[in-house]
Design a protein around this motif. Structure first.
Motif, PDB file in Angstrom:
ATOM      1  N   PHE A  53      -0.129  -1.645 -11.349  1.00  0.00           N
ATOM      2  CA  PHE A  53       1.208  -1.645 -10.785  1.00  0.00           C
ATOM      3  C   PHE A  53       1.221  -0.786  -9.539  1.00  0.00           C
ATOM      4  N   LYS A  54       1.009  -1.297  -8.447  1.00  0.00           N
ATOM      5  CA  LYS A  54       1.142  -0.651  -7.136  1.00  0.00           C
ATOM      6  C   LYS A  54       1.078   0.876  -6.982  1.00  0.00           C
ATOM      7  N   ARG A  55       0.462   1.269  -5.944  1.00  0.00           N
ATOM      8  CA  ARG A  55       0.380   2.680  -5.593  1.00  0.00           C
ATOM      9  C   ARG A  55       1.614   3.052  -4.780  1.00  0.00           C
ATOM     10  N   LEU A 103      12.739  -3.584  -9.723  1.00  0.00           N
ATOM     11  CA  LEU A 103      13.458  -2.456 -10.323  1.00  0.00           C
ATOM     12  C   LEU A 103      12.610  -1.190 -10.188  1.00  0.00           C
ATOM     13  N   HIS A 104      11.321  -1.317 -10.441  1.00  0.00           N
ATOM     14  CA  HIS A 104      10.382  -0.188 -10.305  1.00  0.00           C
ATOM     15  C   HIS A 104      10.316   0.284  -8.847  1.00  0.00           C
ATOM     16  N   GLU A 105      10.144  -0.642  -7.931  1.00  0.00           N
ATOM     17  CA  GLU A 105      10.027  -0.253  -6.516  1.00  0.00           C
ATOM     18  C   GLU A 105      11.327   0.375  -6.011  1.00  0.00           C
ATOM     19  N   GLY A 112      13.259   2.144  -7.769  1.00  0.00           N
ATOM     20  CA  GLY A 112      13.199   3.519  -8.280  1.00  0.00           C
ATOM     21  C   GLY A 112      12.450   4.419  -7.304  1.00  0.00           C
ATOM     22  N   HIS A 113      11.343   3.902  -6.735  1.00  0.00           N
ATOM     23  CA  HIS A 113      10.612   4.665  -5.713  1.00  0.00           C
ATOM     24  C   HIS A 113      11.477   4.864  -4.467  1.00  0.00           C
ATOM     25  N   VAL A 114      12.225   3.832  -4.087  1.00  0.00           N
ATOM     26  CA  VAL A 114      13.094   3.952  -2.906  1.00  0.00           C
ATOM     27  C   VAL A 114      14.039   5.136  -3.083  1.00  0.00           C
ATOM     28  N   ASP A 169       8.986   9.144  -8.705  1.00  0.00           N
ATOM     29  CA  ASP A 169       7.528   8.998  -8.736  1.00  0.00           C
ATOM     30  C   ASP A 169       7.171   8.239 -10.015  1.00  0.00           C
ATOM     31  N   HIS A 170       5.887   8.005 -10.226  1.00  0.00           N
ATOM     32  CA  HIS A 170       5.486   7.412 -11.504  1.00  0.00           C
ATOM     33  C   HIS A 170       5.701   8.429 -12.620  1.00  0.00           C
ATOM     34  N   SER A 171       5.907   7.915 -13.825  1.00  0.00           N
ATOM     35  CA  SER A 171       6.119   8.792 -14.967  1.00  0.00           C
ATOM     36  C   SER A 171       4.901   9.657 -15.215  1.00  0.00           C
TER      37      SER A 171
HETATM   38 ZN   LIG Z   1       4.986   2.487  -8.544  1.00  0.00          ZN
END
Ligand SMILES: [Zn+2]
Length: 214
Positions: free
Chosen positions: A4-6, A168-170, A172-174, A178-180
């Motif tokens: 899942f993406k960096r 939805l995940h991206e 959250g980054h916006v 950060d990642h959990s």
């Molecule tokens: Zn991510």
């Protein structure tokens, strides 16, 4: 397993402003370190977020297939409803910002020419900040059909990735997440999203984290 993406964190863009902010900080009082609430942290141990600048207005580049516009809007609505206020807003469809360079505009892209070297990434969100305030965020989705194919609808499709869960995940980054760091069951900020998995609702911990800033 699809990775899942960096989260690409560009610490800085404009050297002149950086120098100015360092000078101001040199004579500013020391900031006490904040707890992260799973946010990206600045060098001064402060959570980076949009703060009072929210809602964040995002544009959808013309590269994004129209069949996914609804998935993007759904992701935006989910975060807004979870927080009980508007923190994200779609500004419309755009052809005016064709690259994800720093230009002061927040744009979602779908890149069909995604390079082979990073084919494990489903998307990359880049945020730019000064001090502890984010001033730009761009999302690029890996749209190379030999890497990932997406679906959006009520039923998962074998070997396809759920576009709404990814967005939805991206998003959250916006907002600055950060990642959990710790394993939270069902968190939408987990690093990995498997094919056919739908994760379209944040868990309580995701929302509590965002409430530290919004
Ligand atoms: Zn991510």
């Amino acid at each position: 397993m699809a990775v899942f993406k960096r989260f690409q964190l560009k610490v800085w863009g404009i050297a002149a402003i950086m120098a100015l902010s360092l000078m101001v900080q040199a004579c500013a009082p020391q900031l006490s370190p904040q707890s992260s609430c799973n946010f990206v942290m600045s060098n001064e141990a402060q959570r980076v977020s949009w703060g009072a600048e929210a809602p964040v207005i995002l544009y959808v580049d013309s590269s994004v297939p129209s069949e996914f516009f609804g998935a993007i809007q759904a992701g935006v609505n989910t975060w807004n409803q979870s927080l009980g206020r508007e923190v994200l807003k779609i500004g419309g469809w755009s052809t005016a910002y064709p690259t994800e360079r720093q230009d002061g505009v927040n744009v979602i892209y779908f890149k069909r020419d995604w390079p082979e070297a990073s084919k494990d990434k489903q998307a990359v969100t880049t945020i730019h900040w000064a001090g502890d305030r984010i001033f730009e965020a761009d999302i690029s989705v890996n749209g190379n059909p030999s890497h990932y194919v997406y679906f959006w609808g009520p039923e998962p499709i074998p070997r396809r990735v759920d576009f709404e869960s990814l967005l939805l995940h991206e998003l959250g980054h916006v907002l600055g997440l950060d990642h959990s760091e710790v394993e939270v069951a069902g968190t939408v900020m987990a690093k990995k999203l498997m094919d056919t998995t739908t994760r379209r609702q944040p868990v309580a911990a995701d929302v509590d984290n965002l409430r530290c800033e919004y």
